[in-house]
Design a protein around this motif. Structure first.
Motif, mmCIF file in Angstrom:
data_model
loop_
_atom_site.group_PDB
_atom_site.id
_atom_site.type_symbol
_atom_site.label_atom_id
_atom_site.label_comp_id
_atom_site.label_asym_id
_atom_site.label_seq_id
_atom_site.Cartn_x
_atom_site.Cartn_y
_atom_site.Cartn_z
ATOM 1 N N ARG A 359 0.785 -1.217 0.000
ATOM 2 C CA ARG A 359 0.000 0.000 0.000
ATOM 3 C C ARG A 359 0.824 1.278 0.000
ATOM 4 N N GLY A 360 2.053 1.234 0.465
ATOM 5 C CA GLY A 360 2.809 2.446 0.667
ATOM 6 C C GLY A 360 2.546 3.019 2.047
ATOM 7 N N TYR A 361 3.032 4.236 2.286
ATOM 8 C CA TYR A 361 2.963 4.794 3.634
ATOM 9 C C TYR A 361 1.534 5.125 4.062
ATOM 10 N N TYR A 362 0.650 5.520 3.121
ATOM 11 C CA TYR A 362 -0.656 6.039 3.515
ATOM 12 C C TYR A 362 -1.570 4.911 3.966
ATOM 13 N N THR A 363 -2.123 5.061 5.155
ATOM 14 C CA THR A 363 -2.897 3.985 5.783
ATOM 15 C C THR A 363 -4.341 3.937 5.330
ATOM 16 N N GLY A 364 -4.823 5.011 4.693
ATOM 17 C CA GLY A 364 -6.231 5.082 4.354
ATOM 18 C C GLY A 364 -7.041 5.869 5.358
ATOM 19 N N LYS A 365 -6.421 6.278 6.452
ATOM 20 C CA LYS A 365 -7.094 7.082 7.467
ATOM 21 C C LYS A 365 -6.777 8.566 7.242
#
Length: 590
Positions: A359-365
């Motif tokens: 996903r990479g660094y971004y968690t989706g939050k």
């Protein structure tokens, strides 16, 4: 035991070849305790030994950072992973000669096999090999070596490797607790020799009367080879199965690794149904018996799959890596396995690595959508605490209560805002020492103690924050074989944007000694903060540089002064005077 002067070479991999001198009379504190589990694990490396695996197969354990393997054939010898340096390989060779009646005087080395590109597996080759020796490696070894290590990230890899390995205090027995996968380090110049035979997928061959099946087995790196000796029922392996929990990506930094590659490669290992397994790292490198080997490999791959699958399952539920580490733990039958103790890798760090792989660094939050600098986070922490003094008190309370991780973060926040805060400095120092003493994970211990020594002024990396100095001290052997594409990437990341934002310069470069495989003519375009390099002769060059490839490499890396190169006749400038050349080279970070 203390040393007034400590000399060490960074690696390429693992780690570079910069010579570092740290002058101290004694570190403070004089001794850092070692977690008893880590201490007992490390003690298994000693004393160094040559072990007889089976008929004609030997492994030298504990002499340097890898465990070089010797295979004896009818009329010659084969070395697998010759060690980390010329000096290290000499120590191993002497040990083999002593144990095996001067075997290297009696039989020639027919082949050296590199299992992968990490420095401790390749830099001792010339101690064993000569011009008639075949050097066998994966066909991705050169690409991986110069992409992952001897390339644009070399300064970062070098310093990270030094910290991970405890290089600043490696000769101090009151501080050093090994590297988990090894105990002793023997630094020195490289004896690397380029491959003469490369393997893409599989290679079946006979060397000195011994049958070899060599397979590509990616995992820790893209260029891993595993060796199967069918007549001896012996598997020689590295990089995907260790005597410690795996690090999907190490703390020193590395190219992201596909966790499923580990599983697939270990399944390949299992398919051999080996009776003997030799590992090129670890204190107990020999596993004997089909059942023992099957159990070891099955448990290892199951642990990786368990962590992987549970991480992905929880990602699909919308969980962040920080949330996942709270719920995903190894089941007891794996957590208690001696090969899966967290001396090297960490379950929690691997969960983050798996998450980032997909996903990479971004968690989706949304809260994670806006990255904050460390200083911004420290300012918010101080505001919430009621000021810097109150934040310092909070850090002290956390230390007193044994909440060491928070004490470290809060004290570091104070120091970002008030670097001269002696109370916060003392809290952070005490916390780093306590964390180092408590952890059994050697990567954590070495990083904590390295940062402590640097921040307290007891040791220093001369090249820290000085990429040009790091590049200038790159191992000469690595520079010799460096592709031009790698060199130009180093050149690109070395351009000083602030000094070149108003520049538009076109320079021709003619290399007088290039082989047919690489261009001899290039156009160097400096264009408002970037440099673009094309394999062509520019029609409108402001001036042209004519020199040899090695001189150009040394100029770009900072090993050679531009004015000296011109005065010595190693560089010729046409279309402008030499001053234009000097000004052009000055655009790249000093």
């Amino acid at each position: 035991m203390k040393f007034s002067t400590y000399m060490v070479l960074l690696f390429a991999a693992f780690v570079c070849m910069i010579c570092i001198s740290t002058s101290v009379t004694a570190f403070e504190p004089e001794k850092v305790e070692v977690n008893p589990e880590l201490e007992n694990f490390t003690a298994q490396f000693l004393p160094p030994q040559v072990l007889n695996v089976t008929d004609g197969v030997y492994v030298a354990r504990g002499y340097n950072r890898d465990n070089p393997v010797l295979i004896e054939g009818k009329d010659g010898l084969i070395i697998v992973d010759p060690g980390e340096s010329l000096q290290a390989a000499e120590v191993v060779k002497e040990a083999y000669n002593k144990q095996l009646n001067n075997i290297f005087d009696r039989k020639p080395v027919k082949a050296v096999i590199y299992t992968h590109h990490h420095d401790c597996h390749i830099h001792g080759a010339s101690v064993f090999a000569d011009n008639d020796t075949e050097i066998i490696a994966h066909d991705l070894l050169d690409d991986t070596l110069y992409y992952d290590w001897y390339g644009q990230l070399f300064p970062s890899r070098a310093e990270g490797g030094m910290m991970m390995l405890g290089g600043l205090y490696g000769n101090d027995s009151d501080w050093y607790a090994g590297g988990a996968l090894f105990y002793k380090q023997i630094r020195g110049p490289s004896g690397y020799m380029p491959p003469t035979i490369t393997v893409n997928d599989t290679l079946e061959t006979n060397i000195a009367g011994v049958d070899f099946n060599i397979f590509s087995a990616p995992g820790e790196t893209r260029d891993v080879l595993v060796i199967w000796l069918p007549e001896k029922k012996t598997l020689v392996q590295i990089a995907n199965c260790y005597e410690a929990f795996p690090a999907i990506t190490t703390m020193r930094g590395a190219v992201m690794r596909n966790p499923l590659d580990y599983i697939d490669s270990i399944d390949l290992y299992r398919s051999f149904d080996a009776e003997y397994m030799v590992s090129l790292h670890g204190p107990n490198p020999v596993v004997v018996g089909k059942d023992n080997i099957s159990h070891t490999l099955t448990s290892y791959r199951d642990a990786i799959q368990f962590i992987h699958d549970q991480t992905v399952q929880n990602m699909n539920k919308g969980m962040t890596p920080g949330e996942i580490i709270e719920v995903v733990k190894l089941p007891p039958h794996l957590a208690n396995d001696p090969y899966l103790q967290e001396y090297y890798g960490s379950v929690e760090r691997d969960i983050y690595e798996i998450f980032w792989w997909y996903r990479g660094y971004y968690t989706g939050k949304s809260r994670d959508m806006y990255p904050q600098s460390p200083t911004e986070e420290a300012e918010m922490a101080a505001e919430l605490a009621g000021g810097v003094d109150e934040l310092t008190a909070k850090a002290g309370n956390a230390l007193d209560e044994g909440n060491l991780e928070w004490a470290l973060v809060l004290a570091d926040d104070v120091l970002l805002l008030d670097p001269d805060n002696s109370e916060a400095r003392e809290i952070k120092n005490s916390t780093m020492i306590a964390l180092a003493e408590n952890t059994k994970n050697v990567q954590e211990r070495n990083y904590l103690l390295s940062e402590y020594l640097v921040e307290t002024g007891q040791a220093a990396y001369p090249a820290s924050g000085k990429p040009k100095l790091a590049f200038a001290n790159m191992e000469d052997k690595a520079v010799t074989y460096m592709p031009m594409d790698t060199l130009f990437r180093i050149m690109a990341v070395s351009l000083d944007a602030s000094r070149s934002l108003d520049k538009e310069i076109t320079v021709g470069l003619q290399l007088t000694d290039m082989k047919n495989t690489e261009s001899s003519d290039y156009a160097l375009y400096v264009r408002k903060g970037i440099v673009e390099i094309q394999p062509e002769v520019p029609e409108d060059a402001d001036f042209t540089i004519t020199t040899s490839s090695m001189v150009w490499k040394n100029l770009v890396l900072g090993k050679l002064d531009p004015q000296k190169a011109v005065s010595d006749g190693k560089v010729k400038i046409s279309g402008a005077d030499s001053k234009a050349f000097y000004e052009f080279m000055a655009l790249f970070n000093e």
